[in-house]
Design an enzyme around this catalytic site. Sequence first.
Site, PDB file in Angstrom:
ATOM      1  N   GLN A   1      -5.046   1.479   7.450  1.00 56.10           N
ATOM      2  CA  GLN A   1      -5.773   1.473   6.293  1.00 56.10           C
ATOM      3  C   GLN A   1      -5.994   2.803   5.784  1.00 56.10           C
ATOM      4  O   GLN A   1      -5.116   3.476   5.836  1.00 56.10           O
ATOM      5  CB  GLN A   1      -7.291   1.066   6.705  1.00 56.10           C
ATOM      6  CG  GLN A   1      -7.265  -0.366   7.192  1.00 56.10           C
ATOM      7  CD  GLN A   1      -6.762  -0.855   8.577  1.00 56.10           C
ATOM      8  OE1 GLN A   1      -7.242  -0.040   9.729  1.00 56.10           O
ATOM      9  NE2 GLN A   1      -5.982  -1.946   8.756  1.00 56.10           N
TER      10      GLN A   1
ATOM     11  N   GLY B   1      -6.075   2.559   1.735  1.00 56.24           N
ATOM     12  CA  GLY B   1      -5.141   1.879   2.360  1.00 56.24           C
ATOM     13  C   GLY B   1      -3.955   1.641   1.468  1.00 56.24           C
ATOM     14  O   GLY B   1      -4.006   1.835   0.340  1.00 56.24           O
ATOM     15  N   ASP B   2      -2.712   1.116   2.042  1.00 58.40           N
ATOM     16  CA  ASP B   2      -1.610   0.501   1.211  1.00 58.40           C
ATOM     17  C   ASP B   2      -0.898   1.902   0.547  1.00 58.40           C
ATOM     18  O   ASP B   2      -0.345   1.616  -0.548  1.00 58.40           O
ATOM     19  CB  ASP B   2      -2.097  -0.475   0.248  1.00 58.40           C
ATOM     20  CG  ASP B   2      -2.717  -1.636   0.722  1.00 58.40           C
ATOM     21  OD1 ASP B   2      -2.336  -2.086   1.938  1.00 58.40           O
ATOM     22  OD2 ASP B   2      -3.890  -2.061   0.204  1.00 58.40           O
ATOM     23  N   GLU B   3      -0.984   2.977   0.935  1.00 58.68           N
ATOM     24  CA  GLU B   3      -0.341   4.268   0.402  1.00 58.68           C
ATOM     25  C   GLU B   3       1.021   4.013   0.892  1.00 58.68           C
ATOM     26  O   GLU B   3       1.815   5.032   0.132  1.00 58.68           O
ATOM     27  CB  GLU B   3      -1.126   5.460   0.939  1.00 58.68           C
ATOM     28  CG  GLU B   3      -2.572   5.472   0.881  1.00 58.68           C
ATOM     29  CD  GLU B   3      -3.372   4.910   1.993  1.00 58.68           C
ATOM     30  OE1 GLU B   3      -2.827   4.333   2.866  1.00 58.68           O
ATOM     31  OE2 GLU B   3      -4.576   5.106   1.773  1.00 58.68           O
TER      32      GLU B   3
ATOM     33  N   THR C   1      -0.041  -7.904   4.041  1.00 58.09           N
ATOM     34  CA  THR C   1      -0.948  -8.782   4.931  1.00 58.09           C
ATOM     35  C   THR C   1      -1.347 -10.116   4.273  1.00 58.09           C
ATOM     36  O   THR C   1      -1.039 -11.152   4.787  1.00 58.09           O
ATOM     37  CB  THR C   1      -2.050  -8.072   5.743  1.00 58.09           C
ATOM     38  OG1 THR C   1      -1.532  -7.056   6.503  1.00 58.09           O
ATOM     39  CG2 THR C   1      -2.673  -8.993   6.766  1.00 58.09           C
TER      40      THR C   1
ATOM     41  N   GLY D   1      10.932   6.144  -3.970  1.00 54.66           N
ATOM     42  CA  GLY D   1      11.541   4.794  -3.962  1.00 54.66           C
ATOM     43  C   GLY D   1      11.286   4.250  -2.489  1.00 54.66           C
ATOM     44  O   GLY D   1      10.683   4.769  -1.565  1.00 54.66           O
TER      45      GLY D   1
ATOM     46  N   GLY E   1      -0.607  -3.713   7.478  1.00 55.47           N
ATOM     47  CA  GLY E   1       0.657  -4.230   7.097  1.00 55.47           C
ATOM     48  C   GLY E   1       1.513  -3.263   6.624  1.00 55.47           C
ATOM     49  O   GLY E   1       1.317  -2.388   5.571  1.00 55.47           O
ATOM     50  N   HIS E   2       2.782  -2.774   7.503  1.00 49.97           N
ATOM     51  CA  HIS E   2       3.344  -1.644   6.928  1.00 49.97           C
ATOM     52  C   HIS E   2       4.716  -2.219   6.519  1.00 49.97           C
ATOM     53  O   HIS E   2       5.637  -2.789   7.367  1.00 49.97           O
ATOM     54  CB  HIS E   2       3.829  -0.531   8.275  1.00 49.97           C
ATOM     55  CG  HIS E   2       2.351   0.161   8.191  1.00 49.97           C
ATOM     56  ND1 HIS E   2       2.357   1.009   9.584  1.00 49.97           N
ATOM     57  CD2 HIS E   2       1.364   0.301   7.562  1.00 49.97           C
ATOM     58  CE1 HIS E   2       1.013   1.705   9.176  1.00 49.97           C
ATOM     59  NE2 HIS E   2       0.531   1.270   8.167  1.00 49.97           N
TER      60      HIS E   2
ATOM     61  N   LYS F   1       2.275   4.491   4.050  1.00 50.72           N
ATOM     62  CA  LYS F   1       2.463   5.199   5.501  1.00 50.72           C
ATOM     63  C   LYS F   1       3.393   4.698   6.398  1.00 50.72           C
ATOM     64  O   LYS F   1       4.131   5.680   6.702  1.00 50.72           O
ATOM     65  CB  LYS F   1       1.070   5.147   6.253  1.00 50.72           C
ATOM     66  CG  LYS F   1      -0.130   5.578   5.368  1.00 50.72           C
ATOM     67  CD  LYS F   1      -1.535   5.377   6.389  1.00 50.72           C
ATOM     68  CE  LYS F   1      -1.706   3.864   6.462  1.00 50.72           C
ATOM     69  NZ  LYS F   1      -2.217   3.353   5.331  1.00 50.72           N
TER      70      LYS F   1
END
Length: 420
Positions: A219, A13-15, A295, A411, A41-42, A17
């Site tokens: 995720q 997760g947290d890549e 999140t 970035g 969380g995006h 996306k």
Amino acid sequence: MNNVTIVIGAQWGDEGKGKWVDILAENADVVARFQGGNNAGHTLYINGEKTVLHQIPSGILREGQLCALTAGVVVNPTELVQEIENVRTKSTVTADRLWVSARAHVITPWATYLDHLGESQRKNPIGTTKRGIGPTYAEKAARNGLRLGYFVQDKARKEWLDRMAQDSAPFAEHLKTHAEEWRRFEASAALIAPFVCDAEANVRNAINAGKTLLLEGAQGALLDIDHGTYPFVTSSSTAAGGSLASLGFSPKRIKTIYGVAKAYLTRVGEGPFPTELHDDVAKHLSTKGKEFGATTGRPRRCGWLDAVSLRYAAEVNGLDAVILNKFDILSGLSEIKMAVAYEHPKLGKITDFPWDLDVLKACKPIYKTFKGWPDEVPTTGRISDLPKDALTYVRAVEEAVGIPVAMVGTGVNRGDALYR
Ligand code: IMP
């Protein structure tokens, strides 16, 4: 016709996306989320303005795009109402462009309470986001859940609450002791009712009519309930295949499956992480990469890219290509490493990601070392525009994982991307 693209997280997760969904959404008519809930969380930066989305697909920020939450998601109705209000200050959110599945299950105050309780009582906590995700999927599987389509009907909702209170004294007690929370929960029903529909049928009709669909994973592959590092996983099918179950559509429609991976690796919550670092490099990645949960605000654990787990994610998800994100964060490091295999004290060299967490825990990474690049990388243009040492690293990732790197993130802004 192949008119479906899937984007999933290829790590824990947290890549990042959200940014790529936003970029790829430019060519999509419909964007849908198929699993998870407000544990996701995006974070998106558009024209320098930051927006954090938890439940609504990031396509919502492009005027005219249709967005859907399909059957496999779980919905926190009070938070969804708030999120809709928030997004409304930036974009048009109407029922004809946001379809929320009547089949999706509702995250109740009870589920959130159980998640807190479970985490505090477990000998080895999972490190959940405490958003009630696990208990909601558990109730769904136990066939006690509350579907959104019934939640928004006053009679059906009341019947469900009465039945639960009758069956469970602690539930009945919770209704009394958390009356205000339950009141707000019930009040949200009327507010989200206009958005609740047969979202799956709407999306299927759209793709059958030739519209393009982008399916947005939440995720990551290693948090998948079946294929991830169980029990340190989330409770849904985060894999590309999860979208088939959640939406219900023909796999023959799939055109491309992208896996987003950071150029390094992070993890929040507990569980083994063979390439985790605790040194100055970890500090560099954490600070420069702003590695704090969107999140929960929790600091993320940081380490080197792990090609063993990424190769596994590529296989499990049938990835066509990797999107190598946050590449700019590596700039300035004198040396960069990537795990290409593991060394296990008893089993020797391991190249396949193990299912057994005890094995994984004992694994030491076998690294390939690369020369760093001192300066910032170009933020736009082609991947081949990268400085020589940076390009060597990208090519090594392709070789180790066995699929191409289609895009490189340089970035936080929508435009910060290098293409093949
Ligand atoms: P849950 O999804 O809240 O049940 O948490 C289960 C595990 O998934 C924990 O390790 C969480 O930290 C992790 N997790 C859940 N959502 C995310 C996410 O969006 N990014 C990264 N990790 C997540």
